[in-house]
Scaffold this active site. Sequence first.
Site, PDB file in Angstrom:
ATOM      1  N   ASP A   1      69.479  70.947  62.129  1.00  0.00           N
ATOM      2  CA  ASP A   1      70.342  71.342  63.239  1.00  0.00           C
ATOM      3  C   ASP A   1      71.220  70.186  63.715  1.00  0.00           C
ATOM      4  O   ASP A   1      72.344  70.410  64.174  1.00  0.00           O
ATOM      5  CB  ASP A   1      69.497  71.862  64.400  1.00  0.00           C
TER       6      ASP A   1
ATOM      7  N   GLU B   1      73.833  76.245  68.847  1.00  0.00           N
ATOM      8  CA  GLU B   1      73.335  75.302  69.839  1.00  0.00           C
ATOM      9  C   GLU B   1      74.492  74.469  70.375  1.00  0.00           C
ATOM     10  O   GLU B   1      75.450  74.184  69.668  1.00  0.00           O
ATOM     11  CB  GLU B   1      72.292  74.372  69.218  1.00  0.00           C
TER      12      GLU B   1
ATOM     13  N   CYS C   1      61.307  71.600  60.638  1.00  0.00           N
ATOM     14  CA  CYS C   1      62.399  71.635  61.615  1.00  0.00           C
ATOM     15  C   CYS C   1      62.611  73.021  62.218  1.00  0.00           C
ATOM     16  O   CYS C   1      61.926  73.970  61.884  1.00  0.00           O
ATOM     17  CB  CYS C   1      63.663  71.063  60.989  1.00  0.00           C
ATOM     18  N   ASP C   2      63.633  73.099  63.054  1.00  0.00           N
ATOM     19  CA  ASP C   2      63.755  74.118  64.088  1.00  0.00           C
ATOM     20  C   ASP C   2      63.497  75.563  63.659  1.00  0.00           C
ATOM     21  O   ASP C   2      62.646  76.237  64.205  1.00  0.00           O
ATOM     22  CB  ASP C   2      65.151  74.045  64.701  1.00  0.00           C
ATOM     23  N   LYS C   3      64.271  76.086  62.719  1.00  0.00           N
ATOM     24  CA  LYS C   3      64.159  77.508  62.360  1.00  0.00           C
ATOM     25  C   LYS C   3      63.169  77.739  61.240  1.00  0.00           C
ATOM     26  O   LYS C   3      62.737  78.865  61.015  1.00  0.00           O
ATOM     27  CB  LYS C   3      65.529  78.066  61.947  1.00  0.00           C
TER      28      LYS C   3
ATOM     29  N   SER D   1      70.211  73.032  72.099  1.00  0.00           N
ATOM     30  CA  SER D   1      69.238  72.261  71.351  1.00  0.00           C
ATOM     31  C   SER D   1      68.066  71.930  72.258  1.00  0.00           C
ATOM     32  O   SER D   1      68.218  71.799  73.476  1.00  0.00           O
ATOM     33  CB  SER D   1      69.885  70.968  70.849  1.00  0.00           C
TER      34      SER D   1
ATOM     35  N   CYS E   1      62.840  65.205  64.735  1.00  0.00           N
ATOM     36  CA  CYS E   1      63.343  64.288  65.766  1.00  0.00           C
ATOM     37  C   CYS E   1      62.335  64.127  66.900  1.00  0.00           C
ATOM     38  O   CYS E   1      61.734  65.088  67.362  1.00  0.00           O
ATOM     39  CB  CYS E   1      64.691  64.771  66.273  1.00  0.00           C
TER      40      CYS E   1
END
Length: 554
Positions: A78, A442, A119-121, A468, A191
Amino acid sequence: MNSDKIKKGYLRAPHRSLLKAGGYTDWEIERPFVGVVNAYNAINPGHTHLNRIAAAVKSGVYAFGGLPLEFPVVGVCDGIAMNHEGMRFSLPSRELIRDSIEVMVKGHALDALVLIPNCDKIVPGMAMAAAELNIPAIVISGGPMLAGLTHGRSSDLNSVFEAVGARAAGRMGDEELRYYENTVCPTCGSCSGMFTANTMNCMMEVLGLALPGNGSIPAVLAARERLAKDAGRQIMLMIEKNIRPSDILTEEAFENAVAVDMALGGSTNTTLHLPAIADCAGVKLSLEKMDEISRNTPHLCSMSPGGIYHIEDIDRAGGISAVMRELYDAGKIHGDAMTCTGERVREKLKNAKVLDCDVIRPLSNPVDPEGGIAVLKGNLAPLGSVVKQTAVLPEMMRHSGPARVFDSEEAASEAIYGNRINDGDVVVIRYEGPKGGPGMREMLSPTSAIAGMGKGSTVALLTDGRFSGASRGASIGHISPEAASGGPIALVQEGDVIEIDIPARRLELKVSDEELARRRASWECPKLDSGSAFLERYRAFVTSGVEGAVLRKR
């Protein structure tokens, strides 16, 4: 075993022949088929090391009698996708990951899954697949990045995004910006703040889909590799005991996840992902329920972006199990929920304890009396909107100001970086929702620019898109109905007064009902064309943010 349908009997000789062409022996083919879903790629820093994690998983599976069969899925970073068309593909990739896992499992009759996201998704996409397929499954993430050290202070990705805002405002030079660029992301991993990726990896642990330590052990520690071997071993025990996601992903498990999320001050994106996973598991998790739990769960951990600590600090303070123990002892989470080890939550927490009361506060001395997320409603957001209230400055908890209206993130960013946003303004970014974007981009760049330019205490930002997990400030997203669906945000005009009251959970456009009706009569949705066949298919099927932005079944 499910895999018997492709390997047992004389009719399956061709299938066995193809497996043998891959180098598998008769005695290996007799073992349970364990899909090892590896989201490795060489672009995303959260995923560049996942081959090492996958190798450890496979050694654990193999040592305990399974046949590990590795296959990949996509994994968007992202941060790299931020503030350009790439971000439109991030949230849609969640559904793509879910679907691709289903294709591989059903196409090859796999018996179980070890899911390796970071990570995110990727994390929720894999969890959604596990819930829908309902074969034994366990998650082992790649682990968090270590925090950076910039001018002797802990730093992270958000630090350099805000430094860009400072550079645009003339408050920082190119040499200083390069110093931030080179210091804030020192290792591989997700992150380092309590951003979306780390929040979701913690949620996997709380839900019971992952072993203790999944959310907090840093990517570069040997303990992460040992945990991956343990996950490989544990999936074989889950096969033996027939422990499935339906045993784990119950209403109580989701309520536990929301409570811990609120105590951690996690990402607003959990209001998309936890309901989406719940939907796949046949559980209803509403924004109203999440807000109710937030009101009753103190915020215990002062985590970046709203606070000073990073995931490595949570790990040394006792990990997510220690946070759960604090909440369990106070009656804030359910002890009977099942976990992937076969233990109940109360059994899993027997030896958990807080090792640093500054990082994980006791309930008697919370960071904030309420949890991390607030759900706001009003005539501007009839179905709801979401804000990370623990990352909002006290002076912005209530704010009233004139609307500055933009029909895209790019237009808003240009105005922000061009110093055309004034103290007191309410920046409105619309047509960026699940349908409008499409993909619900985001908005880390504009929120970080506002903070970096020193306007975080005077300017609010509203959007039907999302933020985010690294965003901070009076950033209110997921406004529903979205502009592309004719929601009230589509009717806002430049200069309209918008009133924000986070403690009262209100978001109001100070325009009369009669005037809004007049505007609605003349409103037409602008032509929206992503230029992508994939995104246009997504636009046609995606639901609203309050529904988790899942795809309609038909």
